[in-house]
Scaffold this motif. Structure first.
Motif, PDB file in Angstrom:
ATOM      1  N   GLN A 293     -23.473  24.439  52.095  1.00 32.30           N
ATOM      2  CA  GLN A 293     -24.303  25.598  52.326  1.00 32.30           C
ATOM      3  C   GLN A 293     -24.558  26.144  50.819  1.00 32.30           C
ATOM      4  O   GLN A 293     -25.607  26.836  50.489  1.00 32.30           O
ATOM      5  CB  GLN A 293     -23.785  26.435  53.177  1.00 32.30           C
ATOM      6  CG  GLN A 293     -24.341  27.732  53.572  1.00 32.30           C
ATOM      7  CD  GLN A 293     -25.556  27.250  54.497  1.00 32.30           C
ATOM      8  OE1 GLN A 293     -25.588  26.294  55.032  1.00 32.30           O
ATOM      9  NE2 GLN A 293     -26.772  28.134  54.052  1.00 32.30           N
ATOM     10  N   SER A 294     -23.473  26.403  50.277  1.00 31.51           N
ATOM     11  CA  SER A 294     -23.698  27.004  48.752  1.00 31.51           C
ATOM     12  C   SER A 294     -24.516  26.131  48.011  1.00 31.51           C
ATOM     13  O   SER A 294     -25.300  26.644  47.167  1.00 31.51           O
ATOM     14  CB  SER A 294     -22.318  27.160  48.292  1.00 31.51           C
ATOM     15  OG  SER A 294     -21.626  25.995  47.793  1.00 31.51           O
ATOM     16  N   GLU A 295     -24.470  24.702  48.059  1.00 30.84           N
ATOM     17  CA  GLU A 295     -25.475  23.779  47.179  1.00 30.84           C
ATOM     18  C   GLU A 295     -26.901  24.310  47.522  1.00 30.84           C
ATOM     19  O   GLU A 295     -27.919  24.297  46.771  1.00 30.84           O
ATOM     20  CB  GLU A 295     -24.948  22.403  47.192  1.00 30.84           C
ATOM     21  CG  GLU A 295     -23.713  22.261  46.573  1.00 30.84           C
ATOM     22  CD  GLU A 295     -23.068  20.842  46.701  1.00 30.84           C
ATOM     23  OE1 GLU A 295     -23.981  20.117  47.385  1.00 30.84           O
ATOM     24  OE2 GLU A 295     -22.285  20.257  46.056  1.00 30.84           O
ATOM     25  N   ILE A 296     -26.961  24.074  48.873  1.00 30.76           N
ATOM     26  CA  ILE A 296     -28.235  24.540  49.306  1.00 30.76           C
ATOM     27  C   ILE A 296     -28.814  25.950  48.914  1.00 30.76           C
ATOM     28  O   ILE A 296     -30.227  26.129  48.537  1.00 30.76           O
ATOM     29  CB  ILE A 296     -28.310  24.361  50.913  1.00 30.76           C
ATOM     30  CG1 ILE A 296     -28.052  22.811  51.157  1.00 30.76           C
ATOM     31  CG2 ILE A 296     -29.792  24.648  51.437  1.00 30.76           C
ATOM     32  CD1 ILE A 296     -27.743  22.645  52.821  1.00 30.76           C
ATOM     33  N   ASP A 297     -28.104  26.799  49.089  1.00 33.46           N
ATOM     34  CA  ASP A 297     -28.665  28.021  48.556  1.00 33.46           C
ATOM     35  C   ASP A 297     -29.046  28.390  47.013  1.00 33.46           C
ATOM     36  O   ASP A 297     -30.018  29.022  46.569  1.00 33.46           O
ATOM     37  CB  ASP A 297     -27.443  29.339  48.745  1.00 33.46           C
ATOM     38  CG  ASP A 297     -26.964  29.463  50.245  1.00 33.46           C
ATOM     39  OD1 ASP A 297     -28.066  29.119  51.245  1.00 33.46           O
ATOM     40  OD2 ASP A 297     -26.042  29.939  50.638  1.00 33.46           O
ATOM     41  N   ILE A 298     -28.192  27.516  46.298  1.00 32.11           N
ATOM     42  CA  ILE A 298     -28.298  27.454  44.768  1.00 32.11           C
ATOM     43  C   ILE A 298     -29.743  26.929  44.419  1.00 32.11           C
ATOM     44  O   ILE A 298     -30.751  27.335  43.635  1.00 32.11           O
ATOM     45  CB  ILE A 298     -27.350  26.821  43.993  1.00 32.11           C
ATOM     46  CG1 ILE A 298     -26.106  27.640  44.026  1.00 32.11           C
ATOM     47  CG2 ILE A 298     -27.574  26.577  42.570  1.00 32.11           C
ATOM     48  CD1 ILE A 298     -24.911  26.964  43.597  1.00 32.11           C
ATOM     49  N   GLN A 299     -30.150  25.599  45.290  1.00 35.22           N
ATOM     50  CA  GLN A 299     -31.135  24.860  44.988  1.00 35.22           C
ATOM     51  C   GLN A 299     -32.494  25.739  45.408  1.00 35.22           C
ATOM     52  O   GLN A 299     -33.262  25.873  45.058  1.00 35.22           O
ATOM     53  CB  GLN A 299     -30.983  23.574  45.913  1.00 35.22           C
ATOM     54  CG  GLN A 299     -30.143  22.694  45.234  1.00 35.22           C
ATOM     55  CD  GLN A 299     -30.170  21.244  46.094  1.00 35.22           C
ATOM     56  OE1 GLN A 299     -30.888  21.286  47.166  1.00 35.22           O
ATOM     57  NE2 GLN A 299     -29.267  20.581  45.563  1.00 35.22           N
ATOM     58  N   THR A 300     -32.135  26.626  46.593  1.00 37.14           N
ATOM     59  CA  THR A 300     -33.211  27.489  46.937  1.00 37.14           C
ATOM     60  C   THR A 300     -33.384  28.514  46.015  1.00 37.14           C
ATOM     61  O   THR A 300     -34.741  28.711  45.846  1.00 37.14           O
ATOM     62  CB  THR A 300     -32.910  28.105  48.330  1.00 37.14           C
ATOM     63  OG1 THR A 300     -32.535  26.935  49.243  1.00 37.14           O
ATOM     64  CG2 THR A 300     -34.357  28.801  48.874  1.00 37.14           C
ATOM     65  N   GLU A 301     -32.548  29.112  45.246  1.00 37.30           N
ATOM     66  CA  GLU A 301     -32.908  30.008  44.444  1.00 37.30           C
ATOM     67  C   GLU A 301     -33.547  29.482  43.190  1.00 37.30           C
ATOM     68  O   GLU A 301     -34.677  30.236  42.619  1.00 37.30           O
ATOM     69  CB  GLU A 301     -31.439  30.731  43.946  1.00 37.30           C
ATOM     70  CG  GLU A 301     -31.000  31.816  45.175  1.00 37.30           C
ATOM     71  CD  GLU A 301     -29.557  32.267  44.676  1.00 37.30           C
ATOM     72  OE1 GLU A 301     -29.224  32.020  43.473  1.00 37.30           O
ATOM     73  OE2 GLU A 301     -28.961  33.003  45.611  1.00 37.30           O
ATOM     74  N   ILE A 302     -33.061  28.399  42.796  1.00 37.83           N
ATOM     75  CA  ILE A 302     -33.747  27.702  41.605  1.00 37.83           C
ATOM     76  C   ILE A 302     -35.282  27.456  41.903  1.00 37.83           C
ATOM     77  O   ILE A 302     -36.300  27.597  40.895  1.00 37.83           O
ATOM     78  CB  ILE A 302     -32.953  26.297  41.189  1.00 37.83           C
ATOM     79  CG1 ILE A 302     -31.552  26.884  40.635  1.00 37.83           C
ATOM     80  CG2 ILE A 302     -33.784  25.618  40.216  1.00 37.83           C
ATOM     81  CD1 ILE A 302     -30.906  25.668  40.369  1.00 37.83           C
ATOM     82  N   GLY A 303     -35.517  26.953  43.043  1.00 36.26           N
ATOM     83  CA  GLY A 303     -36.860  26.674  43.346  1.00 36.26           C
ATOM     84  C   GLY A 303     -37.633  28.045  43.463  1.00 36.26           C
ATOM     85  O   GLY A 303     -38.856  27.780  43.006  1.00 36.26           O
TER      86      GLY A 303
END
Length: 252
Positions: free
Chosen positions: A215-225
């Motif tokens: 879940q944390s990895e998905i959140d980081i990828q979302t913020e970068i996008g």
């Protein structure tokens, strides 16, 4: 104290589906004075009683017909239907059926000198006919294998049951003689259950950690996008501004 009236049969009246639908109740005066009797039933819609009232002199007897009605279906082994035979010393002025009926209406439910007998109705269960010894011998001679096989099966089943009972008795005996072994078995089972529960708890914790990491990895990828899209949008806006608003030239 001897009974005032002798009732036969004294316990049960037996009816059969294939036999007669009538039973005889034998009443006899066993005292030295005249007595009067009355017969009551718990199911008057099923039976006819003739005669219901009567007077018996010294040593006199009577056969009372208990008739089961034709529209009544019998229930095997059912003893709900009953007959109550009441007897008292007969007064001197008791002559006809009307006098007896009037006399019994005036008698209280539990007088001091009343004798009562209860008889139940029993419906016999039809049983299979038993073969005679000669028929059994002839059957064994004609088909010895078919006759012996059921006996062998019964003996084998009996042996299996006896072996199981012996094993169960042995286990119970060992448990009673050695309670320490039973305690050790229970402790071992408890330890096994605790180990299984601890292993399940570890697996659940590891699964939760893995899900949180994903879940944390998905959140980081979302913020970068989102940041990349924002930068691209701003660059596009700056480019449009330059095209619409050209720089001024200064002449000297």
């Amino acid at each position: 104290m001897d009974p005032m009236i002798i009732v036969s049969p004294k316990d049960k009246l037996r009816f059969s589906k294939t036999g007669e639908r009538e039973c005889l109740l034998h009443l006899k005066n066993s005292v030295n004075t005249p007595i009067t009797y009355k017969i009551q039933t718990s199911s008057p819609s099923k039976f006819r009683v003739r005669p219901r009232f009567g007077v018996l002199q010294q040593g006199e007897s009577v056969h009372v017909a208990i008739v089961l009605k034709h529209d009544v279906k019998l229930k095997e082994g059912f003893e709900k239907d009953k007959f109550l035979i009441s007897a008292m010393l007969a007064p001197p002025n008791l002559n006809g059926p009307e006098d007896m009926q009037m006399f019994w209406k005036q008698v209280p439910s539990k007088p001091y000198k009343m004798e009562q007998h209860c008889v139940c109705c029993v419906y016999d269960v039809l049983k299979e006919p038993v073969e005679c010894l000669c028929c059994q011998r002839s059957k064994m001679i004609d088909n010895p294998i078919d006759t012996i096989k059921p006996c062998v099966d019964v003996q084998e089943n009996q042996i299996i049951i006896e072996e199981k009972e012996e094993d169960l008795c042995q286990v119970v005996k060992e448990t009673v003689e050695n309670p320490k072994n039973l305690l050790e078995i229970r402790m071992w089972r408890t330890q096994v259950m605790q180990f299984i529960m601890a292993l399940m708890l570890i697996l659940i914790t590891a699964g939760c950690g893995y899900l949180l990491k994903k879940q944390s990895e998905i959140d980081i990828q979302t913020e970068i996008g989102c940041c990349v899209q924002d930068i691209r949008f701003r660059l596009k806006q700056d480019k449009q501004n330059k095209l619409t608003c050209p720089q001024k030239r200064w002449y000297y």
